[in-house]
Structures are given as C-alpha cells and as structure tokens.
Scaffold this active site. Structure first.
Site, PDB file in Angstrom:
ATOM      1  N   LYS A 162       0.739  -1.162   0.011  1.00 42.45           N
ATOM      2  CA  LYS A 162      -0.133  -0.084  -0.034  1.00 42.45           C
ATOM      3  C   LYS A 162       0.875   1.158  -0.081  1.00 42.45           C
ATOM      4  O   LYS A 162       1.840   1.308   0.640  1.00 42.45           O
ATOM      5  CB  LYS A 162      -0.835   0.045   1.177  1.00 42.45           C
ATOM      6  CG  LYS A 162      -1.544   1.429   1.519  1.00 42.45           C
ATOM      7  CD  LYS A 162      -2.424   1.009   2.742  1.00 42.45           C
ATOM      8  CE  LYS A 162      -3.124   2.276   3.101  1.00 42.45           C
ATOM      9  NZ  LYS A 162      -3.927   2.349   4.170  1.00 42.45           N
TER      10      LYS A 162
HETATM   11  C1  R5P Z   1      -2.312   5.171   7.975  1.00 38.02           C
HETATM   12  O1  R5P Z   1      -1.381   4.848   8.485  1.00 38.02           O
HETATM   13  C2  R5P Z   1      -3.498   4.366   8.085  1.00 38.02           C
HETATM   14  O2  R5P Z   1      -3.195   3.211   8.068  1.00 38.02           O
HETATM   15  C3  R5P Z   1      -4.644   4.384   6.912  1.00 38.02           C
HETATM   16  O3  R5P Z   1      -4.998   3.217   6.864  1.00 38.02           O
HETATM   17  C4  R5P Z   1      -4.408   4.756   5.761  1.00 38.02           C
HETATM   18  O4  R5P Z   1      -3.531   6.275   5.865  1.00 38.02           O
HETATM   19  C5  R5P Z   1      -5.416   4.930   4.591  1.00 38.02           C
HETATM   20  O5  R5P Z   1      -6.323   5.922   5.000  1.00 38.02           O
HETATM   21  P1  R5P Z   1      -6.555   7.055   4.360  1.00 38.02           P
HETATM   22  O6  R5P Z   1      -6.893   6.908   2.981  1.00 38.02           O
HETATM   23  O7  R5P Z   1      -6.953   8.206   5.246  1.00 38.02           O
HETATM   24  O8  R5P Z   1      -4.930   7.900   4.006  1.00 38.02           O
END
Ligand code: R5P
Length: 292
Positions: free
Chosen positions: A203
């Site tokens: 990711k």
């Molecule tokens: C961040 O470390 C968190 O694990 C979130 O899952 C990630 O950032 C994804 O969320 P967003 O789309 O709000 O950035």
C-alpha cells in the site's frame, strides 16, 4: 458404515475434457499455497481483480480521528460497499458484527502515538490471534528512510515468516515520515523494498509517474487516499491510479470524511470495479448524495 456406490447410473469420467489448470489472476501471487491465494481472492474481487478496502485504522496512532469518533455509527453503513475492512483488532472485536462477510485486513503494527517518533513501531498482533479473528491479511507500516527503518522492516519480515506458516498474506504499508519527499523516486524505492522482502500486497500513495511505481512492483499495489480532497479530485486520483496499474484503493478519510460517505464509497467502487470515468462516478456521487 460407509455406503457402497450402488448407483445404476453409468459412471462418466469426462475423459474428453482436459482438467483446467489456470494461473491465479493476481500479479505475483501464483506461487502461493491455496490458503494464501484464497485469502487474497477474498480481498481482490476475482471478477475485476481489484479491491475497495475501507481503511479506518487511524485510531491506532492518532486516537479519535475526525469521522471515526463513533465507528459503530459512521462506518457500519459503509460496510456493505467495501470488499475489505482495514481496522484494528480493538475495533473489530468491539464494534463489528461477526456476521459481516467482508474480508478483514488487520492492522498488526503499532506502538508510538502522534506525540512520539512514529517509525518506532513494533509488531502489535500475534499471528495466532489474527487466525482467531479469521483475517484475510495483516498490515504493517514500514518506514523506509525513517529513524527506525530497520526495525520496521524487521517487523514486516517477521510477520511475513509467521504469515507463511498459516497462509496469511502481509500488506506492507509505505509510511512517509515528515522529512521524506513523497515523489516517484522515493515511492518506487519503498514499494520495491517491501515487495522484495515478502509483502504480498503493498500500500502506498499515488504520485505523478505512478505507472513507473506499479511497473517496478512485482505484487499488487493499492493506494491510500491520504488527506481529504474534494470528491471529484479523489475520484480522479483513484481513476489515474487504476489506469496506471494499481490493483485497488485502501481509502479512509476521502470516504468517511466525505459529505456523503455512502455515496462516495459507491462512486469509488464504480471507478475501481466498473471502469467508470470520473465524470460518471462523480455524477453517481451527486445523485446518491441528493437522494432523500
Ligand atoms: C495510516 O497509516 C492508516 O493506516 C490508514 O489506513 C491509511 O493512511 C489510509 O487511510 P487514508 O485513505 O485516510 O490515508
């Protein structure tokens, strides 16, 4: 006692039909055991090969994030639209009905809060407990270039080793520290390192030149949404990422902080799974938002 086969029907071995042996549809995932591939297939829709993961694990380091003050109120209505739920075990056990059929991607690293050095994470979930919660993957933050880079890489590689024992894939998350530039050079470096060291899914953030990042990463990439953007811009980012080789999104704030979270996750699904254009998806968002 087992019954004998007394059927009068003639046996048919279909000897004229060769047994099918198809390659698994996810990039870089063909060499895994059945259990691992089955879990990946619960995350990535076998028809589109893509996923809409709903990320609401932010509380693990930043407490009651805007939009997540009451997960039971704000997130539950979104669950039917997500392929996978990315969350902590605390929220899973306290607020998610065990009857949900979504796959679960469990946050498995943590330690420091926003008040401390974020890269100083450790493994936060035992693989046995992950199995007990029937997860489809565990997620770990890796801080390439961060102060505790090696420790966070080691967290991931230990989870990969333990996950391989039980067929649980590891989602490696590239964490960008405040002093690091979020550009194609850095993101290519970080994503490739995570894949090389065993992450089954990576990711990361969408950056200009993302096609280079996706091409150089041998396993599926999902993009984080990042800070809240106007809905049309967030849909454009998802569209660009998919066109450039992403296998889906793992989106949080751009969904649960939207003016209409249900309309927004539906619109994101259209982009990811239905190849909708940004115009079509945004039109859907507007229609759903204004529906009484
Ligand atoms: C961040 O470390 C968190 O694990 C979130 O899952 C990630 O950032 C994804 O969320 P967003 O789309 O709000 O950035």
């Amino acid at each position: 006692m087992a019954e004998q086969d007394f059927s009068k029907k003639e046996k048919n071995y279909h000897a004229d039909i060769p047994q099918k042996s198809e390659a698994f549809y996810l990039k870089g995932s063909n060499g895994y055991d059945w259990g691992m591939r089955n879990r990946l297939a619960r995350i990535f829709n076998p028809k589109s090969g893509k996923t809409v993961m709903l990320a609401f694990d932010h509380g693990y380091f930043q407490g009651p994030t805007t939009g997540l003050e009451r997960v039971d109120v704000t997130i539950r209505p979104l669950i039917p639209y997500a392929d996978a739920l990315m969350l902590t075990r605390g929220v899973l056990r306290s607020m998610i009905e065990p009857s949900v059929t979504n796959s679960v991607v469990m946050r498995a690293s943590g330690g420091p809060s926003i008040l401390k050095e974020l890269s100083n994470e450790q493994i936060a979930v035992d693989m046995e407990d992950a199995l007990r919660m029937n997860v489809s993957a565990v997620a770990v933050q890796v801080f390439i270039g961060g102060e505790y880079e090696t420790q966070s890489v080691h967290n991931m590689t230990r989870l990969v080793d333990r996950g391989m024992r039980y067929g649980i894939p590891v989602l490696g998350v590239t964490a960008v520290g405040k002093d690091l530039v979020r550009d194609v050079r850095y993101i290519s470096l970080a994503t490739r390192i995570l894949a090389e060291l065993g992450a089954a899914i990576v990711k990361t953030y969408h950056v200009p030149g993302f096609e280079q990042v996706a091409a150089a990463c041998p396993v599926p990439i999902v993009i984080a949404g990042g800070k809240k953007l106007p809905e049309r811009e967030a849909l454009q980012m998802a569209r660009d990422a998919i066109n450039q080789g992403a296998s889906g999104v793992d989106m949080g704030r751009n969904i649960f902080q939207s003016d209409s979270p249900v309309a927004m996750i539906g619109a994101v699904r259209k982009v990811v799974h239905d190849s909708s254009s940004v115009k079509e998806a945004y039109q859907y968002y507007e229609e759903m938002k204004n529906r009484k």
